[in-house]
Design a protein around this motif. Sequence first.
Motif, mmCIF file in Angstrom:
data_model
loop_
_atom_site.group_PDB
_atom_site.id
_atom_site.type_symbol
_atom_site.label_atom_id
_atom_site.label_comp_id
_atom_site.label_asym_id
_atom_site.label_seq_id
_atom_site.Cartn_x
_atom_site.Cartn_y
_atom_site.Cartn_z
ATOM 1 N N SER A 109 -6.843 21.711 -9.449
ATOM 2 C CA SER A 109 -7.947 22.531 -8.928
ATOM 3 C C SER A 109 -7.826 22.706 -7.410
ATOM 4 C CB SER A 109 -9.289 21.878 -9.272
ATOM 5 O OG SER A 109 -9.431 21.713 -10.667
ATOM 6 N N LEU A 110 -6.655 23.074 -6.979
ATOM 7 C CA LEU A 110 -6.399 23.183 -5.548
ATOM 8 C C LEU A 110 -7.223 24.293 -4.911
ATOM 9 C CD1 LEU A 110 -2.598 22.464 -5.638
ATOM 10 C CD2 LEU A 110 -4.235 21.280 -4.162
ATOM 11 N N LYS A 111 -7.630 24.042 -3.682
ATOM 12 C CA LYS A 111 -8.444 24.972 -2.912
ATOM 13 C C LYS A 111 -7.690 25.375 -1.639
ATOM 14 C CE LYS A 111 -12.613 22.442 -4.329
ATOM 15 N NZ LYS A 111 -13.812 21.722 -3.841
ATOM 16 N N PRO A 112 -8.015 26.514 -1.072
ATOM 17 C CA PRO A 112 -7.356 26.905 0.183
ATOM 18 C C PRO A 112 -7.485 25.840 1.271
ATOM 19 C CG PRO A 112 -8.506 28.773 -0.750
ATOM 20 C CD PRO A 112 -8.874 27.586 -1.592
ATOM 21 N N GLU A 113 -8.582 25.119 1.282
ATOM 22 C CA GLU A 113 -8.767 24.083 2.303
ATOM 23 C C GLU A 113 -7.886 22.857 2.092
ATOM 24 O OE1 GLU A 113 -11.148 25.602 0.488
ATOM 25 O OE2 GLU A 113 -12.768 24.201 -0.047
ATOM 26 N N ASP A 114 -7.169 22.808 0.977
ATOM 27 C CA ASP A 114 -6.188 21.741 0.765
ATOM 28 C C ASP A 114 -4.856 22.055 1.456
ATOM 29 O OD1 ASP A 114 -7.423 21.507 -2.578
ATOM 30 O OD2 ASP A 114 -7.838 20.116 -0.932
ATOM 31 N N THR A 115 -4.731 23.245 1.982
ATOM 32 C CA THR A 115 -3.509 23.629 2.669
ATOM 33 C C THR A 115 -3.262 22.720 3.861
ATOM 34 O OG1 THR A 115 -3.665 25.949 2.006
ATOM 35 C CG2 THR A 115 -2.370 25.463 3.976
ATOM 36 N N ALA A 116 -2.079 22.096 3.890
ATOM 37 C CA ALA A 116 -1.748 21.142 4.946
ATOM 38 C C ALA A 116 -0.323 20.650 4.735
ATOM 39 C CB ALA A 116 -2.703 19.958 4.928
ATOM 40 N N VAL A 117 0.173 19.943 5.732
ATOM 41 C CA VAL A 117 1.393 19.171 5.546
ATOM 42 C C VAL A 117 0.971 17.795 5.039
ATOM 43 C CG1 VAL A 117 3.421 18.148 6.646
ATOM 44 C CG2 VAL A 117 2.609 20.415 7.360
ATOM 45 N N TYR A 118 1.550 17.400 3.916
ATOM 46 C CA TYR A 118 1.208 16.122 3.297
ATOM 47 C C TYR A 118 2.292 15.103 3.636
ATOM 48 C CZ TYR A 118 -2.623 18.193 0.716
ATOM 49 O OH TYR A 118 -3.811 18.795 0.384
ATOM 50 N N TYR A 119 1.837 13.942 4.089
ATOM 51 C CA TYR A 119 2.740 12.865 4.481
ATOM 52 C C TYR A 119 2.511 11.659 3.579
ATOM 53 C CZ TYR A 119 3.233 15.478 8.859
ATOM 54 O OH TYR A 119 3.480 16.450 9.797
ATOM 55 N N CYS A 120 3.607 11.037 3.155
ATOM 56 C CA CYS A 120 3.447 9.799 2.406
ATOM 57 C C CYS A 120 3.657 8.605 3.349
ATOM 58 C CB CYS A 120 4.406 9.730 1.228
ATOM 59 S SG CYS A 120 6.167 9.885 1.604
ATOM 60 N N PHE B 147 6.692 -3.679 7.344
ATOM 61 C CA PHE B 147 7.026 -2.312 7.699
ATOM 62 C C PHE B 147 5.855 -1.388 7.394
ATOM 63 C CE2 PHE B 147 7.533 -0.096 3.692
ATOM 64 C CZ PHE B 147 7.822 -1.089 2.783
ATOM 65 N N ASP B 148 5.821 -0.291 8.131
ATOM 66 C CA ASP B 148 4.823 0.768 7.973
ATOM 67 C C ASP B 148 5.600 2.067 8.151
ATOM 68 O OD1 ASP B 148 1.516 1.389 9.445
ATOM 69 O OD2 ASP B 148 2.750 2.590 8.078
ATOM 70 N N ALA B 149 5.978 2.690 7.046
ATOM 71 C CA ALA B 149 6.901 3.823 7.081
ATOM 72 C C ALA B 149 6.225 5.114 6.642
ATOM 73 C CB ALA B 149 8.091 3.532 6.176
ATOM 74 N N TRP B 150 6.694 6.219 7.258
ATOM 75 C CA TRP B 150 6.166 7.547 6.952
ATOM 76 C C TRP B 150 7.281 8.449 6.445
ATOM 77 C CZ3 TRP B 150 1.047 8.876 7.229
ATOM 78 C CH2 TRP B 150 0.197 7.979 7.897
ATOM 79 N N GLY B 151 6.927 9.324 5.505
ATOM 80 C CA GLY B 151 7.842 10.354 5.061
ATOM 81 C C GLY B 151 7.849 11.519 6.030
ATOM 82 N N GLN B 152 8.711 12.494 5.754
ATOM 83 C CA GLN B 152 8.916 13.603 6.680
ATOM 84 C C GLN B 152 7.862 14.691 6.562
ATOM 85 O OE1 GLN B 152 10.214 13.387 3.746
ATOM 86 N NE2 GLN B 152 10.772 15.382 2.930
ATOM 87 N N GLY B 153 7.031 14.652 5.557
ATOM 88 C CA GLY B 153 6.018 15.688 5.385
ATOM 89 C C GLY B 153 6.487 16.788 4.469
ATOM 90 N N VAL C 220 0.848 -1.187 0.000
ATOM 91 C CA VAL C 220 0.000 0.000 0.000
ATOM 92 C C VAL C 220 0.884 1.237 0.000
ATOM 93 C CG1 VAL C 220 -1.840 1.273 1.143
ATOM 94 C CG2 VAL C 220 -1.749 -1.224 1.330
ATOM 95 N N MET C 221 0.602 2.137 -0.899
ATOM 96 C CA MET C 221 1.241 3.452 -0.928
ATOM 97 C C MET C 221 0.144 4.483 -0.726
ATOM 98 S SD MET C 221 3.821 3.102 -4.169
ATOM 99 C CE MET C 221 5.346 2.178 -4.062
ATOM 100 N N GLY C 222 0.411 5.464 0.119
ATOM 101 C CA GLY C 222 -0.639 6.422 0.408
ATOM 102 C C GLY C 222 -0.142 7.816 0.698
ATOM 103 N N TRP C 223 -1.101 8.719 0.688
ATOM 104 C CA TRP C 223 -0.864 10.112 1.069
ATOM 105 C C TRP C 223 -1.872 10.499 2.136
ATOM 106 C CZ3 TRP C 223 3.311 12.788 -0.389
ATOM 107 C CH2 TRP C 223 3.995 12.378 -1.540
ATOM 108 N N TYR C 224 -1.405 11.188 3.147
ATOM 109 C CA TYR C 224 -2.226 11.708 4.229
ATOM 110 C C TYR C 224 -1.886 13.182 4.373
ATOM 111 C CZ TYR C 224 -3.072 6.835 5.464
ATOM 112 O OH TYR C 224 -3.439 5.516 5.435
ATOM 113 N N ARG C 225 -2.743 13.912 5.046
ATOM 114 C CA ARG C 225 -2.448 15.323 5.286
ATOM 115 C C ARG C 225 -2.939 15.753 6.650
ATOM 116 N NH1 ARG C 225 -6.603 18.109 0.863
ATOM 117 N NH2 ARG C 225 -8.552 17.677 1.987
ATOM 118 N N GLN C 226 -2.309 16.786 7.164
ATOM 119 C CA GLN C 226 -2.684 17.331 8.458
ATOM 120 C C GLN C 226 -2.639 18.843 8.389
ATOM 121 O OE1 GLN C 226 -0.380 15.877 11.772
ATOM 122 N NE2 GLN C 226 -1.961 16.443 13.236
#
Length: 119
Positions: free
Chosen positions: A83-94, A106-112, A32-38
């Motif tokens: 089509s980015l919106k202001p509400e997309d503003t965040a730190v994105y983590y892979c 393994f379950d690994a995270w990028g630095q953001g 699984v490869m993914g993207w998360y945001r905060q």
Amino acid sequence: VQLQASGGGLVQPGGSLRLSCTAYGSIGSINVMGWYRQAPGNERELVATIISGGSTNYADSVKGRFTISRDNAKKTHYLQMNSLKPEDTAVYYCNNQGRTGWGGRFDAWGQGTLVTVSS
């Protein structure tokens, strides 16, 4: 296993950015490869995932605007954000989930990487 993310930056509303995330280390397979945001003051949330077979999953808020893809040979996955919106503003983590070269999980995270959508 370590992940290196890149591609964030400042973009105007309606603009586009492409994030990349490459995995390094002794990797047997990545399931699984993914993207998360905060965003500030919010919990980390799922943006999109793609599994080894190519099936994808998106948060409702990004469907039709974001596209996740992967290059298994390069151990890299991408997030094309349109089509980015202001509400997309965040730190994105892979994130990657898989098995190491020795067979362990393994379950690994990028630095953001920071994405700021503002005029």
